[in-house]
Design an enzyme around this catalytic site. Structure first.
Site, PDB file in Angstrom:
ATOM      1  N   HIS A 186       0.929  -1.228  -0.060  1.00  9.75           N
ATOM      2  CA  HIS A 186       0.053   0.014  -0.121  1.00  9.75           C
ATOM      3  C   HIS A 186       0.792   1.156  -0.027  1.00  9.75           C
ATOM      4  O   HIS A 186       1.663   1.264   0.797  1.00  9.75           O
ATOM      5  CB  HIS A 186      -0.796  -0.023   1.208  1.00  9.75           C
ATOM      6  CG  HIS A 186      -1.923   1.263   1.372  1.00  9.75           C
ATOM      7  ND1 HIS A 186      -2.988   1.189   0.551  1.00  9.75           N
ATOM      8  CD2 HIS A 186      -1.849   2.417   1.966  1.00  9.75           C
ATOM      9  CE1 HIS A 186      -3.517   2.401   0.747  1.00  9.75           C
ATOM     10  NE2 HIS A 186      -2.842   3.106   1.530  1.00  9.75           N
ATOM     11  N   CYS A 187       0.741   2.147  -1.047  1.00  8.68           N
ATOM     12  CA  CYS A 187       1.609   3.319  -1.129  1.00  8.68           C
ATOM     13  C   CYS A 187       0.734   4.578  -0.330  1.00  8.68           C
ATOM     14  O   CYS A 187      -0.413   4.950  -1.193  1.00  8.68           O
ATOM     15  CB  CYS A 187       1.988   3.671  -2.534  1.00  8.68           C
ATOM     16  SG  CYS A 187       2.664   5.017  -3.008  1.00  8.68           S
ATOM     17  N   PRO A 188       1.257   5.208   0.554  1.00  8.29           N
ATOM     18  CA  PRO A 188       0.564   6.160   1.104  1.00  8.29           C
ATOM     19  C   PRO A 188       0.722   7.664   0.308  1.00  8.29           C
ATOM     20  O   PRO A 188      -0.103   8.411   0.360  1.00  8.29           O
ATOM     21  CB  PRO A 188       1.144   6.465   2.257  1.00  8.29           C
ATOM     22  CG  PRO A 188       2.598   5.954   2.397  1.00  8.29           C
ATOM     23  CD  PRO A 188       2.497   4.804   1.333  1.00  8.29           C
TER      24      PRO A 188
ATOM     25  N   THR B 238      -1.965   7.074  -1.948  1.00 12.50           N
ATOM     26  CA  THR B 238      -3.261   6.506  -1.604  1.00 12.50           C
ATOM     27  C   THR B 238      -4.144   5.537  -2.050  1.00 12.50           C
ATOM     28  O   THR B 238      -5.203   5.512  -2.434  1.00 12.50           O
ATOM     29  CB  THR B 238      -4.316   7.852  -1.388  1.00 12.50           C
ATOM     30  OG1 THR B 238      -3.611   9.183  -1.129  1.00 12.50           O
ATOM     31  CG2 THR B 238      -5.341   7.764  -0.165  1.00 12.50           C
ATOM     32  N   ASN B 239      -3.203   4.344  -2.555  1.00 13.34           N
ATOM     33  CA  ASN B 239      -3.742   3.605  -3.281  1.00 13.34           C
ATOM     34  C   ASN B 239      -2.884   2.181  -2.997  1.00 13.34           C
ATOM     35  O   ASN B 239      -1.778   2.388  -2.696  1.00 13.34           O
ATOM     36  CB  ASN B 239      -3.932   3.679  -4.748  1.00 13.34           C
ATOM     37  CG  ASN B 239      -5.029   2.466  -5.250  1.00 13.34           C
ATOM     38  OD1 ASN B 239      -5.380   1.844  -4.991  1.00 13.34           O
ATOM     39  ND2 ASN B 239      -5.219   3.079  -6.707  1.00 13.34           N
TER      40      ASN B 239
END
Length: 323
Positions: free
Chosen positions: A4-6, A9-10
């Site tokens: 999950h890539c902050p 946001t996905n």
């Protein structure tokens, strides 16, 4: 799923991985261009450092230039490493979680070789652990085409490329080095369930509430003490556990002392064998199951770690195709 890539946001997955690669590439390219604009200013300030201060930029401008350069350089360094790592993952067709699985599998194989190819499974069962090739590495070019969704190299850099369809994320081509029906990831004895839940085979401990005679404060203190012991047990290095096992076999430790030192709970089957063999954990003590990864078990024949190019050559030789 990869991770999950902050920043976006996905979740980076089969459908969004090409977008993530483009995001990293253009972010690094933009920061390189910004550094190209900052460098002449920095060079000029350094060359004129002996001139009077009123001839140069103000203190606010200097502070802004310094912070911008520092932030840009640090971010460029971090994202460049991330970009290179993801390009490498794309070349070998692995996700972050699969990379952990490969590392965990190699750790289990090394441990099993020390014990003659077997580790302790649930209910005292001996599980055979042997080397298994990662099945989804099908060659660098094929990996790039599969990961980016097309063989058109120019389309890899197109910012408005369409998102890959989810219909292609359920089944993937394999390299055929393992037998048909073999599953990934390989078995881990610590992830297999027991035939009989803990406590049901011991009447004295089944449904026993150990803190019945304690006050509220003592109950909380006992719970926290068990938490601390469990944290130490889960992070006990395999070397310490192995040493404790050897000492116990030589009669140097009592059963209770062995359980505390070795990291096992007192969880034995009818034949007296301990259930569960510690599997691979990352530096923070986390297991793959902590990330929701479900694993199937499949047995296979052991073979030393062989480069992919050599395996492809062997396969072509067996099929009678020219290399």
């Amino acid at each position: 799923m990869d991770h999950h890539c902050p920043w976006t946001t996905n979740c980076v997955s089969h459908t969004t991985f090409p977008h993530f690669i483009r995001f990293l590439f253009y972010a690094c390219t933009s920061m390189l261009y910004l550094f190209n604009l900052l460098y002449p200013r920095l060079s000029l300030i350094w060359s004129d450092r002996h001139l009077p201060a009123y001839l140069g930029p103000s203190a606010l401008q200097l502070a802004h230039l310094f912070l911008l350069t520092l932030t840009n350089t640090a971010t460029l360094f971090v994202l460049s490493i991330l970009l290179i790592r993801n390009i490498w993952c794309l070349a070998v067709n692995t996700t972050t979680i699969e990379g952990w699985e490969i590392e965990r599998h190699r750790t289990l194989v090394r441990r099993a070789r020390f014990f003659g190819g077997y580790l302790d499974g649930p209910d005292g069962v001996k599980m055979r652990i042997a080397h298994q090739e990662f099945p989804y590495d099908i060659g660098i070019w094929a990996n790039f085409k599969q990961g980016m969704g097309t063989a058109n190299v120019l389309a890899w850099f197109w910012p408005f490329a369409k998102t890959l369809g989810v219909e292609g994320g359920l089944e993937f081509e394999t390299n055929g080095f393992e037998e048909r029906g073999a599953t990934w990831p390989p078995p881990d004895p610590d992830r297999l369930t027991r035939k009989m839940p803990k406590g049901f085979d011991r009447d004295a401990e089944a449904f026993t509430y150990l803190d019945e005679g304690l006050s509220n404060e003592e109950t909380v203190a006992a719970f926290r003490e068990r938490q601390e012991r469990d944290a130490v047990r889960r992070r006990k290095p395999f070397a310490d556990r192995l040493e404790a096992r050897v000492v116990k076999e030589k009669g140097g430790l009592e059963e209770d002392a062995y359980d505390a030192y070795d990291g096992y709970e007192d969880d034995e089957g009818e034949d007296g064998e301990h259930s569960g063999e510690e599997g691979w954990r990352n530096s923070e003590g986390e297991r793959l199951r902590d990330f929701g990864v479900d694993e199937d078990a499949e047995f296979y024949d052991e073979e030393d770690d062989v480069p992919l190019s050599e395996l492809i050559a062997r396969k072509r030789k067996e099929q009678g195709t020219p290399s």
